[in-house]
Design a protein around this motif. Structure first.
Motif, PDB file in Angstrom:
ATOM      1  N   VAL A 152       0.844  -1.199   0.000  1.00 29.87           N
ATOM      2  CA  VAL A 152       0.000   0.000   0.000  1.00 29.87           C
ATOM      3  C   VAL A 152       0.883   1.253   0.000  1.00 29.87           C
ATOM      4  O   VAL A 152       1.857   1.328   0.752  1.00 29.87           O
ATOM      5  CB  VAL A 152      -0.887   0.015   1.272  1.00 29.87           C
ATOM      6  CG1 VAL A 152      -1.707   1.302   1.353  1.00 29.87           C
ATOM      7  CG2 VAL A 152      -1.798  -1.207   1.312  1.00 29.87           C
ATOM      8  N   TYR A 153       0.540   2.214  -0.842  1.00 33.19           N
ATOM      9  CA  TYR A 153       1.228   3.512  -0.859  1.00 33.19           C
ATOM     10  C   TYR A 153       0.277   4.582  -0.342  1.00 33.19           C
ATOM     11  O   TYR A 153      -0.929   4.530  -0.614  1.00 33.19           O
ATOM     12  CB  TYR A 153       1.651   3.871  -2.288  1.00 33.19           C
ATOM     13  CG  TYR A 153       2.764   2.990  -2.819  1.00 33.19           C
ATOM     14  CD1 TYR A 153       4.073   3.456  -2.879  1.00 33.19           C
ATOM     15  CD2 TYR A 153       2.504   1.684  -3.238  1.00 33.19           C
ATOM     16  CE1 TYR A 153       5.104   2.645  -3.352  1.00 33.19           C
ATOM     17  CE2 TYR A 153       3.525   0.866  -3.708  1.00 33.19           C
ATOM     18  CZ  TYR A 153       4.818   1.353  -3.762  1.00 33.19           C
ATOM     19  OH  TYR A 153       5.825   0.543  -4.216  1.00 33.19           O
ATOM     20  N   PHE A 154       0.789   5.552   0.366  1.00 34.35           N
ATOM     21  CA  PHE A 154      -0.060   6.666   0.813  1.00 34.35           C
ATOM     22  C   PHE A 154       0.823   7.881   1.105  1.00 34.35           C
ATOM     23  O   PHE A 154       2.014   7.725   1.415  1.00 34.35           O
ATOM     24  CB  PHE A 154      -0.880   6.260   2.057  1.00 34.35           C
ATOM     25  CG  PHE A 154      -0.028   5.986   3.272  1.00 34.35           C
ATOM     26  CD1 PHE A 154       0.591   4.759   3.457  1.00 34.35           C
ATOM     27  CD2 PHE A 154       0.162   6.978   4.238  1.00 34.35           C
ATOM     28  CE1 PHE A 154       1.391   4.514   4.564  1.00 34.35           C
ATOM     29  CE2 PHE A 154       0.953   6.736   5.356  1.00 34.35           C
ATOM     30  CZ  PHE A 154       1.568   5.501   5.514  1.00 34.35           C
ATOM     31  N   PRO A 155       0.248   9.106   1.006  1.00 32.65           N
ATOM     32  CA  PRO A 155       1.058  10.294   1.272  1.00 32.65           C
ATOM     33  C   PRO A 155       1.519  10.291   2.728  1.00 32.65           C
ATOM     34  O   PRO A 155       0.710  10.054   3.631  1.00 32.65           O
ATOM     35  CB  PRO A 155       0.091  11.462   1.013  1.00 32.65           C
ATOM     36  CG  PRO A 155      -1.033  10.878   0.231  1.00 32.65           C
ATOM     37  CD  PRO A 155      -1.123   9.437   0.613  1.00 32.65           C
ATOM     38  N   GLY A 156       2.786  10.530   2.936  1.00 28.66           N
ATOM     39  CA  GLY A 156       3.313  10.528   4.304  1.00 28.66           C
ATOM     40  C   GLY A 156       4.805  10.812   4.278  1.00 28.66           C
ATOM     41  O   GLY A 156       5.400  10.902   3.201  1.00 28.66           O
ATOM     42  N   SER A 157       5.401  10.952   5.448  1.00 31.39           N
ATOM     43  CA  SER A 157       6.822  11.296   5.508  1.00 31.39           C
ATOM     44  C   SER A 157       7.589  10.345   6.438  1.00 31.39           C
ATOM     45  O   SER A 157       6.986   9.579   7.189  1.00 31.39           O
ATOM     46  CB  SER A 157       6.974  12.756   5.932  1.00 31.39           C
ATOM     47  OG  SER A 157       6.072  13.021   6.970  1.00 31.39           O
ATOM     48  N   PRO A 158       8.949  10.413   6.388  1.00 29.49           N
ATOM     49  CA  PRO A 158       9.779   9.354   6.990  1.00 29.49           C
ATOM     50  C   PRO A 158       9.567   9.101   8.478  1.00 29.49           C
ATOM     51  O   PRO A 158       9.928   8.022   8.956  1.00 29.49           O
ATOM     52  CB  PRO A 158      11.205   9.851   6.741  1.00 29.49           C
ATOM     53  CG  PRO A 158      11.098  10.746   5.573  1.00 29.49           C
ATOM     54  CD  PRO A 158       9.766  11.383   5.641  1.00 29.49           C
ATOM     55  N   THR A 215      -7.971   4.203  -1.834  1.00 26.85           N
ATOM     56  CA  THR A 215      -8.780   5.063  -2.699  1.00 26.85           C
ATOM     57  C   THR A 215      -8.697   4.633  -4.155  1.00 26.85           C
ATOM     58  O   THR A 215      -9.648   4.764  -4.903  1.00 26.85           O
ATOM     59  CB  THR A 215      -8.318   6.524  -2.584  1.00 26.85           C
ATOM     60  OG1 THR A 215      -6.887   6.556  -2.790  1.00 26.85           O
ATOM     61  CG2 THR A 215      -8.655   7.111  -1.224  1.00 26.85           C
ATOM     62  N   ASN A 216      -7.544   4.147  -4.578  1.00 30.53           N
ATOM     63  CA  ASN A 216      -7.453   3.643  -5.950  1.00 30.53           C
ATOM     64  C   ASN A 216      -6.374   2.588  -6.097  1.00 30.53           C
ATOM     65  O   ASN A 216      -5.580   2.345  -5.185  1.00 30.53           O
ATOM     66  CB  ASN A 216      -7.266   4.774  -6.963  1.00 30.53           C
ATOM     67  CG  ASN A 216      -6.110   5.666  -6.597  1.00 30.53           C
ATOM     68  OD1 ASN A 216      -6.072   6.240  -5.510  1.00 30.53           O
ATOM     69  ND2 ASN A 216      -5.146   5.756  -7.489  1.00 30.53           N
ATOM     70  N   VAL A 217      -6.374   1.979  -7.287  1.00 30.87           N
ATOM     71  CA  VAL A 217      -5.565   0.806  -7.520  1.00 30.87           C
ATOM     72  C   VAL A 217      -4.503   1.130  -8.547  1.00 30.87           C
ATOM     73  O   VAL A 217      -4.789   1.766  -9.555  1.00 30.87           O
ATOM     74  CB  VAL A 217      -6.490  -0.312  -8.061  1.00 30.87           C
ATOM     75  CG1 VAL A 217      -5.698  -1.453  -8.642  1.00 30.87           C
ATOM     76  CG2 VAL A 217      -7.414  -0.792  -6.965  1.00 30.87           C
ATOM     77  N   ARG A 218      -3.256   0.765  -8.235  1.00 25.57           N
ATOM     78  CA  ARG A 218      -2.205   0.889  -9.248  1.00 25.57           C
ATOM     79  C   ARG A 218      -1.846  -0.496  -9.737  1.00 25.57           C
ATOM     80  O   ARG A 218      -2.375  -1.477  -9.231  1.00 25.57           O
ATOM     81  CB  ARG A 218      -1.008   1.604  -8.654  1.00 25.57           C
ATOM     82  CG  ARG A 218      -1.393   3.018  -8.274  1.00 25.57           C
ATOM     83  CD  ARG A 218      -0.222   3.844  -7.885  1.00 25.57           C
ATOM     84  NE  ARG A 218      -0.645   5.232  -7.800  1.00 25.57           N
ATOM     85  CZ  ARG A 218       0.133   6.222  -7.413  1.00 25.57           C
ATOM     86  NH1 ARG A 218       1.375   5.974  -7.075  1.00 25.57           N
ATOM     87  NH2 ARG A 218      -0.322   7.452  -7.358  1.00 25.57           N
ATOM     88  N   LYS A 219      -0.903  -0.580 -10.657  1.00 28.56           N
ATOM     89  CA  LYS A 219      -0.668  -1.864 -11.329  1.00 28.56           C
ATOM     90  C   LYS A 219      -0.469  -3.013 -10.330  1.00 28.56           C
ATOM     91  O   LYS A 219      -1.210  -3.994 -10.356  1.00 28.56           O
ATOM     92  CB  LYS A 219       0.502  -1.750 -12.280  1.00 28.56           C
ATOM     93  CG  LYS A 219       0.531  -2.890 -13.255  1.00 28.56           C
ATOM     94  CD  LYS A 219       1.493  -2.645 -14.394  1.00 28.56           C
ATOM     95  CE  LYS A 219       1.622  -3.912 -15.208  1.00 28.56           C
ATOM     96  NZ  LYS A 219       2.983  -4.355 -15.383  1.00 28.56           N
ATOM     97  N   ASN A 220       0.522  -2.868  -9.466  1.00 28.00           N
ATOM     98  CA  ASN A 220       0.797  -3.971  -8.547  1.00 28.00           C
ATOM     99  C   ASN A 220       0.566  -3.608  -7.103  1.00 28.00           C
ATOM    100  O   ASN A 220       1.041  -4.282  -6.203  1.00 28.00           O
ATOM    101  CB  ASN A 220       2.245  -4.433  -8.704  1.00 28.00           C
ATOM    102  CG  ASN A 220       2.392  -5.260  -9.947  1.00 28.00           C
ATOM    103  OD1 ASN A 220       1.549  -6.107 -10.233  1.00 28.00           O
ATOM    104  ND2 ASN A 220       3.427  -4.990 -10.704  1.00 28.00           N
ATOM    105  N   SER A 221      -0.104  -2.494  -6.875  1.00 27.03           N
ATOM    106  CA  SER A 221      -0.221  -2.055  -5.491  1.00 27.03           C
ATOM    107  C   SER A 221      -1.492  -1.247  -5.298  1.00 27.03           C
ATOM    108  O   SER A 221      -2.206  -0.941  -6.245  1.00 27.03           O
ATOM    109  CB  SER A 221       0.991  -1.210  -5.121  1.00 27.03           C
ATOM    110  OG  SER A 221       1.094  -0.149  -6.030  1.00 27.03           O
ATOM    111  N   LEU A 222      -1.711  -0.919  -4.045  1.00 23.51           N
ATOM    112  CA  LEU A 222      -2.897  -0.158  -3.682  1.00 23.51           C
ATOM    113  C   LEU A 222      -2.453   1.237  -3.244  1.00 23.51           C
ATOM    114  O   LEU A 222      -1.359   1.399  -2.694  1.00 23.51           O
ATOM    115  CB  LEU A 222      -3.605  -0.851  -2.528  1.00 23.51           C
ATOM    116  CG  LEU A 222      -3.926  -2.325  -2.753  1.00 23.51           C
ATOM    117  CD1 LEU A 222      -4.450  -2.978  -1.468  1.00 23.51           C
ATOM    118  CD2 LEU A 222      -4.944  -2.466  -3.878  1.00 23.51           C
ATOM    119  N   TYR A 223      -3.304   2.223  -3.471  1.00 20.80           N
ATOM    120  CA  TYR A 223      -2.973   3.583  -3.085  1.00 20.80           C
ATOM    121  C   TYR A 223      -4.092   4.096  -2.198  1.00 20.80           C
ATOM    122  O   TYR A 223      -5.263   3.886  -2.479  1.00 20.80           O
ATOM    123  CB  TYR A 223      -2.844   4.457  -4.341  1.00 20.80           C
ATOM    124  CG  TYR A 223      -2.179   5.771  -4.051  1.00 20.80           C
ATOM    125  CD1 TYR A 223      -0.786   5.890  -4.044  1.00 20.80           C
ATOM    126  CD2 TYR A 223      -2.941   6.901  -3.759  1.00 20.80           C
ATOM    127  CE1 TYR A 223      -0.173   7.093  -3.756  1.00 20.80           C
ATOM    128  CE2 TYR A 223      -2.330   8.115  -3.466  1.00 20.80           C
ATOM    129  CZ  TYR A 223      -0.947   8.198  -3.467  1.00 20.80           C
ATOM    130  OH  TYR A 223      -0.339   9.386  -3.166  1.00 20.80           O
TER     131      TYR A 223
END
Ligand code: 5AD
Ligand code: SF4
Length: 452
Positions: A420-426, A438-446
């Motif tokens: 899963v990817y999401f906006p955020g910082s280190p 919220t949406n789907v990318r090729k091999n991952s979720l966003y």
């Protein structure tokens, strides 16, 4: 002049960097962590690139493809570095070097390589380095005695996840596979040793572990009163441990007890990497896999009944000797029926010394290539379909890392292995963050954080 350091001198190699390049599976990654630990007891420190390193190690794999060509190519390319810096120590170890013939070939071909040794002699690395420093070359392969010692020092490389070996070797002799020949007979670590290591890792700050074995499901067969289900139960009790992963599972040994343990203990992740290899019963038999497509499906159904959110990933080989178009269609059919989250797909490649390498009906390369392509197309569709069901779903992401190059995004996995990817910082690295997809990318979720 180089000053020679006594063995285990903490300072003798201070400031000298090592660089390890690892090929292959998680076992090799784990062995490289041990190699790093041994080098650091000698006073070496971790470097960032080959060019500035005083010691370069290659940890090799021989399971698939053109592994040999690649490794020989990579080693050949080090010649220049050695010419520029004659004190540079170059070592090659790992599964490929466990094969006497290959190790000898490499040793002869590349006189600038100082150390060549098989995986099972890893504990002797410090002594090999010492010899290299005094100008001697080492070629050490012991094909008979394939033991790997526990509890050697190691430096973990996982930021948020630590690997823990639970069993070594493999007794299954799948007919395509070289692993039983290079990793030896199956040996389980005592459950206590595993639990103690898990506790130590939690004390060091890890909250997620991956239990490693070629076939974790056969854990404990060589011990009294032990099984993988029982081990999961024990490890799950370790205080502070939030996620327990494991790989690889063999369908033939996957028990109800293990499924129960996965469903029952909250910190055991709902993901199973369950290599199916083929969907054809005839090919499964020729592969010596000891299950049928019907049994495989039954296990999948049981897992899903016990854990509706479980995700499955797999390994598949196309073009195994004797595989007909009909056999291959059975593979496609099983992939369609199971619905894997993702799959590693391979063209069969003969490994010297395995039974399948001498089987007669080898499949022509163009057939393998086209089958692989058709399989990948199907799996891409299945992965997409699988991803779509997550839109609107909220889950907990264990944040692995962040990418700040483009838009600042963090990434990590749900318990069931979905990336899963999401906006955020280190500052989120290592934390458990609720994220709504919220949406789907090729091999991952966003998605976006559900807690702000
Ligand atoms: N050819 C192709 N793929 C292979 N694998 C193992 N041996 C071979 C081979 N000779 C694949 C299997 C296994 C994965 C680790 O590598 O799918 O599960
Ligand atoms: Fe190889 Fe089969 Fe053992 Fe896996 S179970 S390591 S494929 S022999």
């Amino acid at each position: 002049m180089e000053q020679k350091s006594p063995f285990r001198d903490e300072t003798g190699h201070a400031g000298r960097a090592y660089y390890i390049e690892t090929f292959g599976c998680q076992m090799n990654v784990r062995d490289s962590e041990t190699a790093a630990g041994l080098l650091e007891t000698l006073g070496f420190s971790r470097g960032t690139d080959k060019e500035s390193a005083s010691l370069i190690l290659f940890n090799t794999c021989c399971v698939r493809d053109h592994a040999e060509k690649r490794v020989f190519g990579n080693i050949g390319a080090l010649k220049e570095l050695k010419e520029e810096n004659p004190n540079l120590i170059i070592g090659v170890f790992g599964c490929m070097m466990q094969q006497q013939e290959v190790a000898e070939k490499l040793y002869k071909r590349f006189p600038f390589v100082d150390i060549v040794f098989g995986t099972n002699l890893l504990s002797r690395l410090p002594a090999f380095v010492e010899s290299a420093e005094s100008g001697a070359r080492t070629l050490a392969v012991d094909e008979q005695n394939i033991q790997i010692e526990d509890d050697l020092p190691s430096i973990r490389t996982g930021k948020i996840n630590a690997f823990v070996n639970i069993n070594y070797g493999c007794d299954n002799y799948c007919t395509y596979c070289i692993v039983p020949y290079v990793r030896g007979r199956e040996r389980s670590r005592e459950a206590n040793a595993v639990v103690e290591e898990a506790k130590r890792l939690v004390a060091e700050g890890y909250t997620e572990l991956t239990l490693l074995g070629q076939n974790v499901n056969s854990y404990g067969k060589d011990l009294a009163d032990a099984s993988f289900g029982k081990l999961l139960a024990e490890v799950s009790k370790v205080d502070g441990l939030k996620r327990i992963r494991f790989m690889t599972s063999h369908p033939k040994d996957l028990t109800d007890e293990m499924i129960d343990a996965m469903a029952r203990y909250e910190n055991v992740c709902h993901h199973v990497h369950l290599p199916m290899q083929s969907g054809s019963n005839e090919i499964l038999k020729r592969m010596n896999r000891k299950y049928t497509r019907e049994r495989y499906l039954e296990i999948v159904q049981k897992l899903r009944a016990a854990m509706p959110d479980v995700e499955l990933t797999t390994d598949i080989i196309v073009g195994f000797p004797g595989e007909t178009e009909e056999d291959f269609l059975e593979t496609l059919d099983l992939v369609e029926k199971v619905g894997f989250a993702s799959a590693f797909t391979f063209k069969y490649s003969p490994r010297k010394g395995t039974r399948a390498a001498t089987m007669e009906e080898q499949v022509p390369e163009p057939d393998k290539r086209s089958r692989l392509q058709r399989l990948n197309e199907l799996q891409e569709r299945k992965s997409r379909e699988n991803n779509e069901k997550y839109v609107g779903v909220t889950g907990i992401v264990h944040v692995e890392d962040c990418d700040e190059k483009h838009e600042p995004v963090c990434y990590g996995k749900f318990s069931n292995f979905k990336m899963v990817y999401f906006p955020g910082s280190p500052e989120l690295i290592g934390q458990y963050v609720p994220v709504t997809i919220t949406n789907v990318r090729k091999n991952s979720l966003y998605g976006k954080r559900a807690d702000e």
